[in-house]
Design a protein around this motif. Structure first.
Motif, PDB file in Angstrom:
ATOM      1  N   GLN A  16       0.977  -1.176   0.017  1.00 43.80           N
ATOM      2  CA  GLN A  16      -0.107  -0.216   0.053  1.00 43.80           C
ATOM      3  C   GLN A  16       1.057   1.285  -0.099  1.00 43.80           C
ATOM      4  OE1 GLN A  16      -2.665  -0.390   3.428  1.00 43.80           O
ATOM      5  NE2 GLN A  16      -1.075  -1.592   4.230  1.00 43.80           N
ATOM      6  N   THR A  17       0.183   2.507  -0.177  1.00 42.51           N
ATOM      7  CA  THR A  17       1.005   3.390  -0.367  1.00 42.51           C
ATOM      8  C   THR A  17       0.510   4.703   0.898  1.00 42.51           C
ATOM      9  OG1 THR A  17       0.813   3.406  -2.719  1.00 42.51           O
ATOM     10  CG2 THR A  17       1.729   5.490  -1.741  1.00 42.51           C
ATOM     11  N   PHE A  18       1.613   5.128   1.136  1.00 42.84           N
ATOM     12  CA  PHE A  18       1.520   6.224   2.388  1.00 42.84           C
ATOM     13  C   PHE A  18       1.911   7.724   1.889  1.00 42.84           C
ATOM     14  CE2 PHE A  18       3.591   8.993   5.462  1.00 42.84           C
ATOM     15  CZ  PHE A  18       2.706   9.087   6.522  1.00 42.84           C
ATOM     16  N   VAL A  19       1.247   8.497   2.070  1.00 40.20           N
ATOM     17  CA  VAL A  19       1.343  10.018   1.906  1.00 40.20           C
ATOM     18  C   VAL A  19       0.967  10.801   2.832  1.00 40.20           C
ATOM     19  CG1 VAL A  19       1.031  12.064   0.108  1.00 40.20           C
ATOM     20  CG2 VAL A  19       1.173   9.481  -0.904  1.00 40.20           C
ATOM     21  N   SER A  20       1.823  11.950   3.441  1.00 42.41           N
ATOM     22  CA  SER A  20       1.182  12.629   4.357  1.00 42.41           C
ATOM     23  C   SER A  20      -0.045  13.619   4.018  1.00 42.41           C
ATOM     24  CB  SER A  20       2.361  13.720   4.979  1.00 42.41           C
ATOM     25  OG  SER A  20       3.387  12.815   5.554  1.00 42.41           O
ATOM     26  N   ASN A  21      -0.806  13.885   4.898  1.00 43.72           N
ATOM     27  CA  ASN A  21      -1.705  15.164   4.766  1.00 43.72           C
ATOM     28  C   ASN A  21      -1.071  16.409   4.558  1.00 43.72           C
ATOM     29  OD1 ASN A  21      -3.558  17.438   5.818  1.00 43.72           O
ATOM     30  ND2 ASN A  21      -4.914  15.654   6.576  1.00 43.72           N
ATOM     31  N   ASN A  22      -1.315  17.216   3.411  1.00 38.76           N
ATOM     32  CA  ASN A  22      -0.769  18.582   3.004  1.00 38.76           C
ATOM     33  C   ASN A  22      -0.600  19.339   4.487  1.00 38.76           C
ATOM     34  OD1 ASN A  22      -0.042  17.529   0.665  1.00 38.76           O
ATOM     35  ND2 ASN A  22      -2.094  18.395  -0.083  1.00 38.76           N
ATOM     36  N   ASP A  23      -1.412  19.282   5.252  1.00 41.44           N
ATOM     37  CA  ASP A  23      -1.400  20.059   6.506  1.00 41.44           C
ATOM     38  C   ASP A  23      -0.393  19.697   7.475  1.00 41.44           C
ATOM     39  OD1 ASP A  23      -2.959  22.252   5.397  1.00 41.44           O
ATOM     40  OD2 ASP A  23      -4.919  21.049   6.000  1.00 41.44           O
ATOM     41  N   MET A  24       0.104  18.546   7.703  1.00 38.26           N
ATOM     42  CA  MET A  24       0.884  18.086   8.459  1.00 38.26           C
ATOM     43  C   MET A  24       2.474  17.821   8.009  1.00 38.26           C
ATOM     44  SD  MET A  24      -0.802  17.019  11.081  1.00 38.26           S
ATOM     45  CE  MET A  24      -2.688  17.278  11.312  1.00 38.26           C
ATOM     46  N   PRO A  25       3.326  18.228   8.947  1.00 40.19           N
ATOM     47  CA  PRO A  25       4.758  18.094   8.491  1.00 40.19           C
ATOM     48  C   PRO A  25       5.039  16.693   8.293  1.00 40.19           C
ATOM     49  CG  PRO A  25       4.583  18.481  10.874  1.00 40.19           C
ATOM     50  CD  PRO A  25       3.370  18.597  10.234  1.00 40.19           C
ATOM     51  N   CYS A  26       5.873  16.441   7.324  1.00 41.28           N
ATOM     52  CA  CYS A  26       6.190  14.947   6.977  1.00 41.28           C
ATOM     53  C   CYS A  26       7.646  14.565   7.822  1.00 41.28           C
ATOM     54  CB  CYS A  26       6.334  14.761   5.333  1.00 41.28           C
ATOM     55  SG  CYS A  26       6.572  13.020   4.946  1.00 41.28           S
ATOM     56  N   GLY A  27       7.766  13.402   8.289  1.00 39.37           N
ATOM     57  CA  GLY A  27       9.161  12.958   8.886  1.00 39.37           C
ATOM     58  C   GLY A  27       9.982  12.596   7.716  1.00 39.37           C
ATOM     59  N   THR A  28      11.196  12.045   8.057  1.00 38.30           N
ATOM     60  CA  THR A  28      12.189  11.707   7.158  1.00 38.30           C
ATOM     61  C   THR A  28      12.723  10.532   7.371  1.00 38.30           C
ATOM     62  OG1 THR A  28      14.000  12.570   5.245  1.00 38.30           O
ATOM     63  CG2 THR A  28      13.936  13.232   7.603  1.00 38.30           C
ATOM     64  N   THR A  29      13.637  10.133   6.556  1.00 33.64           N
ATOM     65  CA  THR A  29      14.182   8.832   6.651  1.00 33.64           C
ATOM     66  C   THR A  29      15.849   8.882   6.209  1.00 33.64           C
ATOM     67  OG1 THR A  29      13.968   7.851   4.703  1.00 33.64           O
ATOM     68  CG2 THR A  29      12.034   7.523   6.420  1.00 33.64           C
ATOM     69  N   ILE A  30      16.669   7.608   6.344  1.00 39.58           N
ATOM     70  CA  ILE A  30      17.750   7.791   5.625  1.00 39.58           C
ATOM     71  C   ILE A  30      17.887   7.500   4.145  1.00 39.58           C
ATOM     72  CG2 ILE A  30      18.845   6.500   7.639  1.00 39.58           C
ATOM     73  CD1 ILE A  30      18.896   3.841   5.876  1.00 39.58           C
ATOM     74  N   GLY A  31      16.675   7.325   3.586  1.00 36.84           N
ATOM     75  CA  GLY A  31      16.281   7.310   2.270  1.00 36.84           C
ATOM     76  C   GLY A  31      17.015   8.512   1.552  1.00 36.84           C
ATOM     77  N   PRO A  32      16.345   9.851   1.658  1.00 37.79           N
ATOM     78  CA  PRO A  32      16.973  10.896   0.949  1.00 37.79           C
ATOM     79  C   PRO A  32      18.453  11.206   1.076  1.00 37.79           C
ATOM     80  CG  PRO A  32      14.756  11.539   1.903  1.00 37.79           C
ATOM     81  CD  PRO A  32      15.200  10.031   2.504  1.00 37.79           C
ATOM     82  N   ILE A  33      19.135  10.848   2.218  1.00 38.97           N
ATOM     83  CA  ILE A  33      20.212  10.880   2.698  1.00 38.97           C
ATOM     84  C   ILE A  33      21.150  10.009   1.674  1.00 38.97           C
ATOM     85  CG2 ILE A  33      21.929  10.658   4.499  1.00 38.97           C
ATOM     86  CD1 ILE A  33      19.949  11.506   6.381  1.00 38.97           C
ATOM     87  N   THR A  34      20.746   8.725   1.596  1.00 41.38           N
ATOM     88  CA  THR A  34      21.492   7.478   0.971  1.00 41.38           C
ATOM     89  C   THR A  34      21.580   8.043  -0.538  1.00 41.38           C
ATOM     90  OG1 THR A  34      20.793   6.106   2.406  1.00 41.38           O
ATOM     91  CG2 THR A  34      21.547   5.406   0.319  1.00 41.38           C
ATOM     92  N   ALA A  35      20.321   8.410  -0.954  1.00 40.05           N
ATOM     93  CA  ALA A  35      20.233   8.962  -2.498  1.00 40.05           C
ATOM     94  C   ALA A  35      21.193   9.921  -3.056  1.00 40.05           C
ATOM     95  CB  ALA A  35      18.857   9.361  -2.736  1.00 40.05           C
ATOM     96  N   ALA A  36      21.268  11.056  -1.971  1.00 39.53           N
ATOM     97  CA  ALA A  36      21.942  12.252  -2.230  1.00 39.53           C
ATOM     98  C   ALA A  36      23.511  12.286  -1.980  1.00 39.53           C
ATOM     99  CB  ALA A  36      21.464  13.395  -1.371  1.00 39.53           C
TER     100      ALA A  36
END
Length: 430
Positions: free
Chosen positions: A370-390
């Motif tokens: 299944q898919t998760f997307v944050s509510n636009n009015d809620m701040p979204c957490g983050t993970t090691i994913g963007p760090i690893t990619a960059a």
């Protein structure tokens, strides 16, 4: 050898409960992971020694991080990697450098809050103490006082009549646990006690990394035992699944890629350390693997260009009491299989091509997702994913298991979701 990996079932969840109980700290988690990989034929490498290009399973432990990989027979230097990324740390209370304190006849331990701790969940619990001691000879000794030792007492409602209208906790004044009675604060008392528990002389202790852990054991919950409650599922659930998936790789025949588990420390406070995803640990080990097999920079570039990482971390299941906090068209359900985490502002690293990789792995494993997307009015957490990619230029996809009570001292998930994740990871790594 079998042509397909073993299928995980509810026995995987039983084993996860053991893993959680055995891993009160990142240092215990990587030690336990290493022991399990050793049983699967992996061997530990010393970072200060020269490495060879032999095939088979290998792993490195540094602090609270572990990187493990399996080199297939005849793998070329430019063979791409398939990485499962996770983190070993969880929000909690950690002991300060001068821990001995007290007031008004109570002896206390000075602690600092680590990560995005849900503070109220640590109140009025029986707590243990665990971590590692650093000795004067440079060695380390793991320690776990796994019995009622500490407690952070909440103020009685008679003295805070508004507590149920909005509890306000001061991290400095209200979160210091008690562990005894007495007016005399004896410097070094806590470390003498912990050293004795670890079986070492307190004079040999040069440093420590100690933290509080909740003592209540992981347990099945509900009429049909279809829920799992336990500590540190964010993110030892993913670490455990990654270890199980990597250990299963040799039984499935020689994979096309080089499967890797990268479990980092310090994700909960930004990953900026020598054992965090922001550091050079993963890139250095992958490069050394390429060079040990006779490769050069060109081989390293080719290998990284073909590499994919699944960054596996827990996500938010839709909360039945707060459904309005979730996106109205994305309601990940407990028991619905692993989630694909998407955020166009790069709080998660998933894009369309990554979605295709994850969907293919789940289809191969016969696992719903299944898919998760944050509510636009809620701040979204983050993970090691963007760090690893960059940091490494590696295509990265953010996934995980949907849970409730994230960052609580005790979290909740569907009992079947951990083994569904593990099955998807095996299919991805193979």
């Amino acid at each position: 050898m079998s042509s397909s990996p073993p299928r995980f079932d509810r026995g995987h969840t039983d084993d996860l409960m053991t893993f959680l109980a055995d891993s009160p700290t990142p240092y215990h988690a990587v030690a336990t992971a290493g022991e399990r990989l050793e049983k699967a034929g992996f061997r530990k490498l010393d970072e200060t020694a020269a490495w060879d290009g032999t095939s088979g399973g290998k792993y490195v432990i540094r602090g609270g991080a572990i990187i493990a990989w399996y080199v297939p027979e005849g793998a070329a230097p430019h063979t791409p990697f398939r990485i499962v990324g996770a983190h070993t740390d969880s929000p909690n209370l950690r002991v300060k450098p001068q821990p001995d304190m007290g007031a008004h006849g109570w002896r206390q331990v000075a602690v600092e809050t680590y990560g995005g701790t849900l503070l109220n969940t640590w109140l009025d619990r029986d707590l243990g103490l665990s971590g590692r001691l650093t000795l004067r000879d440079g060695g380390h000794r793991l320690v776990s006082v796994d019995r009622p030792l500490l407690r952070v007492p909440q103020l009685a409602i008679h003295l805070d009549r508004q507590a149920n209208e909005g509890l306000k906790l001061d991290r400095q004044r209200h979160m210091q646990p008690i562990w005894g009675l007495g007016d005399d604060v004896r410097e070094g008392d806590l470390i003498r006690f912990v050293a004795e528990e670890a079986g070492v002389n307190a004079r040999e202790v040069a440093g420590w990394d100690l933290m509080v852990h909740a003592l209540e054991a992981p347990a099945y919950l509900g009429r049909d035992r279809e829920l799992l409650a336990g500590p540190r599922m964010d993110n030892l659930l993913s670490v455990h699944a990654g270890v199980a998936a990597l250990a299963a790789v040799p039984a499935a025949g020689e994979p096309e890629f080089i499967p890797v588990l990268a479990a980092f420390d310090h994700e909960e406070n930004g990953s900026e350390s020598d054992t965090g995803a922001q550091g050079p640990l993963l890139g250095g080990i992958l490069e050394r693997s390429v060079y040990a097999r006779g490769g050069g920079y060109e081989d390293r570039a080719r290998a990284f260009a073909g590499t994919v990482c699944l960054s596996s971390d827990t996500g938010h299941a839709v909360h039945p009491n707060y459904a309005e906090r979730h996106d109205p068209t994305h309601h990940p359900r407990a028991g619905g299989g692993p989630i694909l985490k998407v955020n166009v502002n790069q709080r998660y690293a998933t894009d369309g091509s990554g979605r295709a990789v994850f969907a293919a792995a789940c289809e191969k494993a016969g696992v719903p997702w299944q898919t998760f997307v944050s509510n636009n009015d809620m701040p979204c957490g983050t993970t090691i994913g963007p760090i690893t990619a960059a940091r490494h230029g590696i295509r990265t996809v953010d996934i995980g298991v949907a849970i409730l009570s994230m960052h609580s001292a005790r979290e909740l998930c569907a009992a079947d979701d951990p083994f569904l994740l593990a099955n998807a990871l095996v299919a991805f790594l193979n």
